[in-house]
Design an enzyme around this catalytic site. Structure first.
Site, mmCIF file in Angstrom:
data_model
loop_
_atom_site.group_PDB
_atom_site.id
_atom_site.type_symbol
_atom_site.label_atom_id
_atom_site.label_comp_id
_atom_site.label_asym_id
_atom_site.label_seq_id
_atom_site.Cartn_x
_atom_site.Cartn_y
_atom_site.Cartn_z
ATOM 1 N N HIS A 123 -2.008 0.706 -10.144
ATOM 2 C CA HIS A 123 -2.320 -0.453 -8.935
ATOM 3 C C HIS A 123 -2.955 -1.864 -8.998
ATOM 4 O O HIS A 123 -4.417 -1.724 -9.352
ATOM 5 C CB HIS A 123 -3.211 0.423 -7.499
ATOM 6 C CG HIS A 123 -3.715 0.029 -6.373
ATOM 7 N ND1 HIS A 123 -3.693 0.390 -5.428
ATOM 8 C CD2 HIS A 123 -3.355 -1.600 -6.340
ATOM 9 C CE1 HIS A 123 -4.298 -0.814 -4.231
ATOM 10 N NE2 HIS A 123 -3.892 -1.696 -5.254
ATOM 11 N N GLU A 125 -3.674 7.651 -4.356
ATOM 12 C CA GLU A 125 -4.191 7.765 -5.563
ATOM 13 C C GLU A 125 -5.325 8.135 -6.065
ATOM 14 O O GLU A 125 -6.304 8.388 -4.967
ATOM 15 C CB GLU A 125 -4.698 5.910 -5.379
ATOM 16 C CG GLU A 125 -3.005 5.005 -5.434
ATOM 17 C CD GLU A 125 -2.600 3.326 -4.922
ATOM 18 O OE1 GLU A 125 -3.968 2.669 -4.779
ATOM 19 O OE2 GLU A 125 -2.440 2.813 -4.482
ATOM 20 N N ARG A 133 0.708 -1.527 0.354
ATOM 21 C CA ARG A 133 -0.045 0.029 0.389
ATOM 22 C C ARG A 133 1.189 1.477 0.092
ATOM 23 O O ARG A 133 2.031 1.559 0.339
ATOM 24 C CB ARG A 133 -0.789 0.368 1.254
ATOM 25 C CG ARG A 133 -2.107 -0.557 1.317
ATOM 26 C CD ARG A 133 -3.117 -0.543 0.228
ATOM 27 N NE ARG A 133 -4.264 -1.330 0.568
ATOM 28 C CZ ARG A 133 -4.502 -2.575 -0.830
ATOM 29 N NH1 ARG A 133 -3.748 -2.455 -1.379
ATOM 30 N NH2 ARG A 133 -5.425 -2.953 -0.443
HETATM 31 P P1 NDP Z 1 -0.368 -11.615 4.774
HETATM 32 O O1 NDP Z 1 -1.601 -11.269 6.233
HETATM 33 O O2 NDP Z 1 -0.983 -13.459 4.794
HETATM 34 O O3 NDP Z 1 0.731 -11.345 4.597
HETATM 35 C C1 NDP Z 1 1.392 -10.245 5.235
HETATM 36 C C2 NDP Z 1 2.559 -9.698 6.014
HETATM 37 O O4 NDP Z 1 2.501 -8.664 6.305
HETATM 38 C C3 NDP Z 1 2.637 -10.466 7.153
HETATM 39 O O5 NDP Z 1 3.955 -11.542 6.983
HETATM 40 C C4 NDP Z 1 3.381 -10.078 8.556
HETATM 41 O O6 NDP Z 1 3.785 -10.543 8.914
HETATM 42 C C5 NDP Z 1 2.872 -8.924 7.333
HETATM 43 N N1 NDP Z 1 2.944 -7.716 8.499
HETATM 44 C C6 NDP Z 1 1.754 -7.051 9.164
HETATM 45 N N2 NDP Z 1 1.380 -6.072 9.947
HETATM 46 C C7 NDP Z 1 3.014 -5.909 9.810
HETATM 47 C C8 NDP Z 1 3.563 -4.601 10.550
HETATM 48 N N3 NDP Z 1 2.841 -3.914 11.266
HETATM 49 N N4 NDP Z 1 4.797 -4.837 10.881
HETATM 50 C C9 NDP Z 1 5.675 -5.525 9.632
HETATM 51 N N5 NDP Z 1 4.453 -6.434 9.045
HETATM 52 C C10 NDP Z 1 3.467 -6.707 8.943
HETATM 53 O O7 NDP Z 1 -1.288 -11.228 3.599
HETATM 54 P P2 NDP Z 1 -1.303 -11.210 1.916
HETATM 55 O O8 NDP Z 1 0.239 -11.574 2.029
HETATM 56 O O9 NDP Z 1 -2.722 -12.092 1.646
HETATM 57 O O10 NDP Z 1 -1.305 -9.700 1.531
HETATM 58 C C11 NDP Z 1 -0.402 -8.701 1.935
HETATM 59 C C12 NDP Z 1 -0.798 -7.477 1.630
HETATM 60 O O11 NDP Z 1 -0.470 -7.374 0.140
HETATM 61 C C13 NDP Z 1 -2.653 -6.725 1.317
HETATM 62 O O12 NDP Z 1 -2.552 -6.600 2.947
HETATM 63 C C14 NDP Z 1 -2.532 -5.969 0.641
HETATM 64 O O13 NDP Z 1 -2.239 -4.137 1.446
HETATM 65 C C15 NDP Z 1 -1.128 -5.856 -0.540
HETATM 66 N N6 NDP Z 1 -2.230 -6.089 -1.836
HETATM 67 C C16 NDP Z 1 -1.853 -4.488 -2.927
HETATM 68 C C17 NDP Z 1 -2.455 -5.631 -4.025
HETATM 69 C C18 NDP Z 1 -1.789 -4.540 -5.261
HETATM 70 O O14 NDP Z 1 -2.837 -4.377 -5.479
HETATM 71 N N7 NDP Z 1 -0.919 -3.739 -5.537
HETATM 72 C C19 NDP Z 1 -2.575 -6.781 -3.990
HETATM 73 C C20 NDP Z 1 -2.799 -7.957 -3.157
HETATM 74 C C21 NDP Z 1 -3.176 -7.267 -2.283
HETATM 75 P P3 NDP Z 1 3.405 -10.365 10.863
HETATM 76 O O15 NDP Z 1 2.218 -10.695 10.910
HETATM 77 O O16 NDP Z 1 4.717 -11.736 11.532
HETATM 78 O O17 NDP Z 1 4.006 -9.509 11.110
#
Ligand code: NDP
Length: 323
Positions: free
Chosen positions: A280, A262, A233
């Site tokens: 995006h 955006e 994001r």
């Molecule tokens: P997941 O929940 O599977 O993975 C998210 C990862 O981020 C986890 O490894 C988590 O690890 C880490 N994370 C969460 N919060 C924090 C934090 N505060 N600090 C550091 N690390 C953090 O989600 P997905 O892989 O399914 O999707 C990830 C994101 O990708 C979505 O939420 C979305 O924002 C973005 N996305 C963008 C798209 C685009 O069109 N560009 C399309 C699809 C997704 P841990 O909990 O150990 O911290």
């Protein structure tokens, strides 16, 4: 027969979602934006809300929908939905994880290759006739065998890691928690990770927990031979600090699919030669958007038929049920 449940859409939905949605529900398409008077009349009947990953579902909207039972997001990210407000009202929120992992991981790899090998710049070079007049382009940088750092090794992050392994890249990651079951080295901060890699790829959720996680210090640690790719994001990166770093060659370049405001992208970013910018669109293929639409619809259908939700957000699964 019972009336079909009333559903409010809070985004412009593609026809392959809107049409089957209309077959199953009484759909009020963005009425809250287009016709406030008509919206006020039907608001008490609305039982479901649906939209895309960028849809705003604030507390104020839920306040206007006393019969609301479910929010279904067509997207895995839901940082514009006030999930605590929904949970207070006992309203589940669903999203569409997993069905887009491959697509988003593919684009992350595409942006890495694009920025390191300057593929879009090379395309412009040929189109503009510069090959014939100025000769070959300056040399680019090799991606195969380089060091990759993944910020957020979740569902999509792991799909990126699998692809990067096929490029012979070494892989390390950061996140809130070390994942002992994964074979990759863990770094406790984005800054520590950035100092050890050639490519830093962000794929965390948005929202407060990750706001401006990639700041000036992280970019300095990434260094003048390092590339940043953001498919998470726009809020995850301090965009002003990134523009400054790119202008002063603090880092080598950036591939960006997401931005702070955006669809507005700062002119300063658009003027830079060492960036590749996409609107995006990481999940934006026929195949994947169809799969996301199907899952968003199936979550609504599950709710209204009393079946278990297919993919509620983790906060809903972790909620404390009253009593
Ligand atoms: P997941 O929940 O599977 O993975 C998210 C990862 O981020 C986890 O490894 C988590 O690890 C880490 N994370 C969460 N919060 C924090 C934090 N505060 N600090 C550091 N690390 C953090 O989600 P997905 O892989 O399914 O999707 C990830 C994101 O990708 C979505 O939420 C979305 O924002 C973005 N996305 C963008 C798209 C685009 O069109 N560009 C399309 C699809 C997704 P841990 O909990 O150990 O911290």
């Amino acid at each position: 027969t019972a009336a079909r449940p009333a559903v409010l859409t809070v985004a412009k939905l593609p026809p392959f979602y809107l049409e089957p949605l209309k077959s199953a529900f009484e759909v009020h398409d963005r009425l809250h934006e287009t016709d406030p008077a008509a919206f006020a009349r039907i608001a008490p009947t609305i039982r479901g809300v649906t939209g895309g990953g960028e849809s705003m579902v604030p507390r104020a909207l839920m306040d206007q929908l006393p019969a609301l039972e479910v929010v279904s997001i067509m997207g895995v990210g839901y940082d514009k939905v006030d999930v605590p407000a929904a949970i207070e009202r006992n309203i589940p929120v669903t999203h569409t994880p997993n069905v887009l992992n491959d697509e988003v991981a593919d684009l992350a790899i595409g942006l890495m290759l694009s920025v390191a090998r300057r593929i879009p710049q090379s395309d412009r070079y040929v189109r503009e006739g510069l090959w014939a007049t100025q000769g070959n382009m300056p040399l680019a940088r090799k991606m195969s065998g380089a060091r990759l750092g993944i910020v957020g090794l979740g569902r999509i992050g792991q799909a990126i890691a699998r692809r990067a392994a096929a490029f012979g890249m070494s892989i390390a990651y950061t996140g809130r928690t070390q994942r002992a079951e994964l074979p990759y080295p863990y770094f406790a901060s984005a800054k520590a990770l950035a100092a050890e890699v050639d490519f830093l790829v962000c794929i965390t959720p948005g929202g407060e927990g990750t706001r401006k996680m990639i700041d000036r210090e992280v970019l300095e640690a990434l260094g003048p031979r390092g590339f940043l790719v953001n498919v998470a994001r726009g809020s995850v990166v301090d965009e002003a600090a990134l523009i400054d770093a790119l202008q002063r060659n603090v880092i080598a370049g950036a591939g960006l699919d997401v931005f702070e405001d955006e669809p507005r992208v700062p002119q300063a970013l658009r003027d830079l030669p060492n960036v590749v910018l996409t609107p995006h669109m990481a999940s934006a293929t026929h195949e994947t958007r169809q799969a996301m639409a199907d899952l968003a619809l199936d979550n609504l259908k599950a709710h209204f038929s009393g079946a278990p939700l297919l993919s509620p957000v983790p906060e809903w699964q972790a909620r404390k049920t009253p009593g």
